[in-house]
Design an enzyme around this catalytic site. Structure first.
Site, PDB file in Angstrom:
ATOM      1  N   ARG A 212     -14.989  32.485  -4.679  1.00 13.20           N
ATOM      2  CA  ARG A 212     -15.085  31.054  -5.013  1.00 13.20           C
ATOM      3  C   ARG A 212     -14.355  30.298  -3.906  1.00 13.20           C
ATOM      4  NH1 ARG A 212     -11.888  29.304 -10.226  1.00 13.20           N
ATOM      5  NH2 ARG A 212     -10.504  28.306  -8.722  1.00 13.20           N
TER       6      ARG A 212
ATOM      7  N   TYR B   5      -2.337  27.567  -8.868  1.00 12.52           N
ATOM      8  CA  TYR B   5      -2.370  28.953  -9.359  1.00 12.52           C
ATOM      9  C   TYR B   5      -2.936  29.951  -8.348  1.00 12.52           C
ATOM     10  CZ  TYR B   5      -7.237  27.639 -10.284  1.00 12.52           C
ATOM     11  OH  TYR B   5      -8.516  27.187 -10.150  1.00 12.52           O
TER      12      TYR B   5
ATOM     13  N   HIS C  43     -12.077  25.421  -9.337  1.00 13.22           N
ATOM     14  CA  HIS C  43     -13.082  25.703 -10.368  1.00 13.22           C
ATOM     15  C   HIS C  43     -14.108  24.582 -10.476  1.00 13.22           C
ATOM     16  CE1 HIS C  43     -14.881  26.915 -14.144  1.00 13.22           C
ATOM     17  NE2 HIS C  43     -14.600  25.732 -14.636  1.00 13.22           N
TER      18      HIS C  43
HETATM   19  C1  LIG Z   1     -16.584  29.216 -25.111  1.00  9.39           C
HETATM   20  C2  LIG Z   1     -15.958  28.484 -23.955  1.00  9.39           C
HETATM   21  N1  LIG Z   1     -14.645  28.622 -23.728  1.00  9.39           N
HETATM   22  C3  LIG Z   1     -14.066  27.980 -22.684  1.00  9.39           C
HETATM   23  C4  LIG Z   1     -14.827  27.178 -21.864  1.00  9.39           C
HETATM   24  C5  LIG Z   1     -14.185  26.486 -20.674  1.00  9.39           C
HETATM   25  N2  LIG Z   1     -14.621  27.161 -19.448  1.00  9.39           N
HETATM   26  C6  LIG Z   1     -15.581  26.648 -18.658  1.00  9.39           C
HETATM   27  S1  LIG Z   1     -15.891  27.595 -17.335  1.00  9.39           S
HETATM   28  C7  LIG Z   1     -14.709  28.713 -17.785  1.00  9.39           C
HETATM   29  C8  LIG Z   1     -14.388  29.917 -16.911  1.00  9.39           C
HETATM   30  C9  LIG Z   1     -15.499  30.882 -16.806  1.00  9.39           C
HETATM   31  O1  LIG Z   1     -15.138  31.848 -15.846  1.00  9.39           O
HETATM   32  P1  LIG Z   1     -16.169  32.867 -15.284  1.00  9.39           P
HETATM   33  O2  LIG Z   1     -17.068  33.326 -16.370  1.00  9.39           O
HETATM   34  O3  LIG Z   1     -15.425  33.911 -14.530  1.00  9.39           O
HETATM   35  O4  LIG Z   1     -17.074  32.010 -14.285  1.00  9.39           O
HETATM   36  P2  LIG Z   1     -16.651  31.248 -12.938  1.00  9.39           P
HETATM   37  O5  LIG Z   1     -16.412  29.817 -13.323  1.00  9.39           O
HETATM   38  O6  LIG Z   1     -15.457  31.934 -12.365  1.00  9.39           O
HETATM   39  O7  LIG Z   1     -17.830  31.382 -12.034  1.00  9.39           O
HETATM   40  C10 LIG Z   1     -14.106  28.345 -18.973  1.00  9.39           C
HETATM   41  C11 LIG Z   1     -13.017  29.112 -19.625  1.00  9.39           C
HETATM   42  C12 LIG Z   1     -16.186  27.041 -22.156  1.00  9.39           C
HETATM   43  N3  LIG Z   1     -17.021  26.292 -21.403  1.00  9.39           N
HETATM   44  N4  LIG Z   1     -16.743  27.717 -23.188  1.00  9.39           N
END
Ligand SMILES: Cc1ncc(C[n+]2csc(CCOP(=O)(O)OP(=O)(O)O)c2C)c(N)n1
Length: 346
Positions: free
Chosen positions: A260, A273, A264
């Site tokens: 990445r 972090y 985020h």
């Molecule tokens: C059920 C739920 N919990 C929390 C969130 C908040 N949230 C949005 S993206 C994310 C992280 C997802 O990480 P990952 O699956 O590793 O994908 P990345 O963003 O790193 O590509 C979170 C916790 C959400 N959208 N849905």
């Protein structure tokens, strides 16, 4: 926090060796052009956000090779695709346009994904068999298993591809979706874009295993670890998974290691972090740079052609921004459309 010395597949900083010999020179240039367009579109979204012209963005930067390489293996309009919010490169490869994406970014009425009702990057297009992104992460995984079951029951000639991050693999939806797909030998390709971070949570705080690929063993399907900075390696892995799906062999889990390159989202400050050296290492293996150097060394791309492709991508993004900004917003009286049943006309 994640150690920068952790063994990973995507650690090379030199050009990518070719795994695939199936692609012609013009297809290789198409892959590069789509990766470049994804990057430029994404960078523009960030600058528009910082100018106060767009409310939110979330980035594909660093994931482009995995996205374009995998989507190129799919059959647009035939295979059913469940992207997640980073998948600019996936939806462009499948046929959505910069105008489509900018209409979503500016929440305009003509946005094909949701008519301007969803957050940016919640892609959807019935014409391209791209199923709308679900905001609760990982919920697309059992949805994809369900779509695979429908294809199998109807005897259709199609497969399903579903995309998600490694953070999703510690959700119950992941377990249920992979288990169901495996038990019923469904034609589903599970594609994890594994960037090692779930917002601020590093991979080792998400899971007790070292890789996502090894999770596949628990479901009785192949788990394929692939360098997600190499579009050709991801293409090959996806082609093999598609062949397996379409010949009744059942699902595959692809673990594409990516980086990445941004926070985020536009609302996140990753300096709080993420160690600076982790980002620095990631930038040195930027998939766009690696693939450009690979094409240059093979004499498929020279400086002039690279400049031309860049200018074409910038022009397409300029056009998309101007077009979308000038497009009307949704009419207030349509506020409840798709939420409540509307009265029949007449
Ligand atoms: C059920 C739920 N919990 C929390 C969130 C908040 N949230 C949005 S993206 C994310 C992280 C997802 O990480 P990952 O699956 O590793 O994908 P990345 O963003 O790193 O590509 C979170 C916790 C959400 N959208 N849905």
């Amino acid at each position: 926090m994640r150690s920068t010395t952790e063994p990973r597949l995507g650690t090379k900083t030199s050009p990518t060796p070719v795994a695939s010999s199936r692609l012609s020179q013009s297809q290789l240039l198409d892959v590069y052009s789509t990766m470049l367009l994804s990057r430029i579109l994404d960078e523009r979204a960030w600058s528009l956000n910082r100018q106060g012209r767009g409310s939110f963005t979330i980035s594909c930067q660093g994931h482009e090779a995995a996205q374009v390489g995998s989507a190129l293996a799919l059959r647009p309009g035939q295979d059913v695709v469940f992207p997640y919010y980073r998948d600019v490169g996936v939806v462009l490869t499948l046929g959505m346009t910069p105008r489509d994406l900018m209409l979503g970014f500016f929440a305009r009425a003509a946005d094909p994904s949701s008519g301007g009702r969803q957050m940016p990057n919640h892609f959807g297009s019935a014409a391209h068999k791209i199923v709308s992104v679900s905001s609760p992460v990982a919920t697309q995984i059992p949805q994809a298993a369900g779509a695979g079951l429908a294809i199998k029951v109807r005897g259709e000639s199609a497969a399903v591809a579903v995309y998600f991050g490694e953070g999703c693999t510690s959700s119950g939806h992941f377990h249920e979706g992979l288990n169901f797909a495996s038990v019923h030998r469904l034609p589903v390709i599970f594609i994890c874009e594994n960037n090692g971070w779930a917002i601020s949570v590093p991979r080792e705080k998400q899971m007790g295993v070292a890789t996502v690929a090894e999770r596949a063993a628990a479901y009785g399907m192949p788990g394929v670890a692939v360098d997600g900075s190499d579009p050709l390696a991801v293409y090959d892995a996806t082609i093999q998974a598609l062949e397996r799906a379409c010949s009744g062999g059942g699902p595959t889990l692809i673990d594409a290691r990516v980086d990445r390159l941004t926070p985020h989202s536009s609302d996140d400050d990753d300096r709080r972090y993420r160690p600076a050296e982790d980002l620095e290492l990631a930038r040195r293996r930027d998939p766009l740079d690696l693939f450009r150097r690979f094409l240059q060394e093979r004499r498929i791309l020279d400086r002039q052609l690279d400049d031309d492709l860049r200018q074409r991508a910038v022009a397409a993004v300029d056009d998309a921004v101007a077009f979308a900004e000038a497009s009307p917003e949704p009419a207030p009286e349509t506020l409840c459309r798709h939420v409540y049943r509307e009265k029949a006309e007449g």
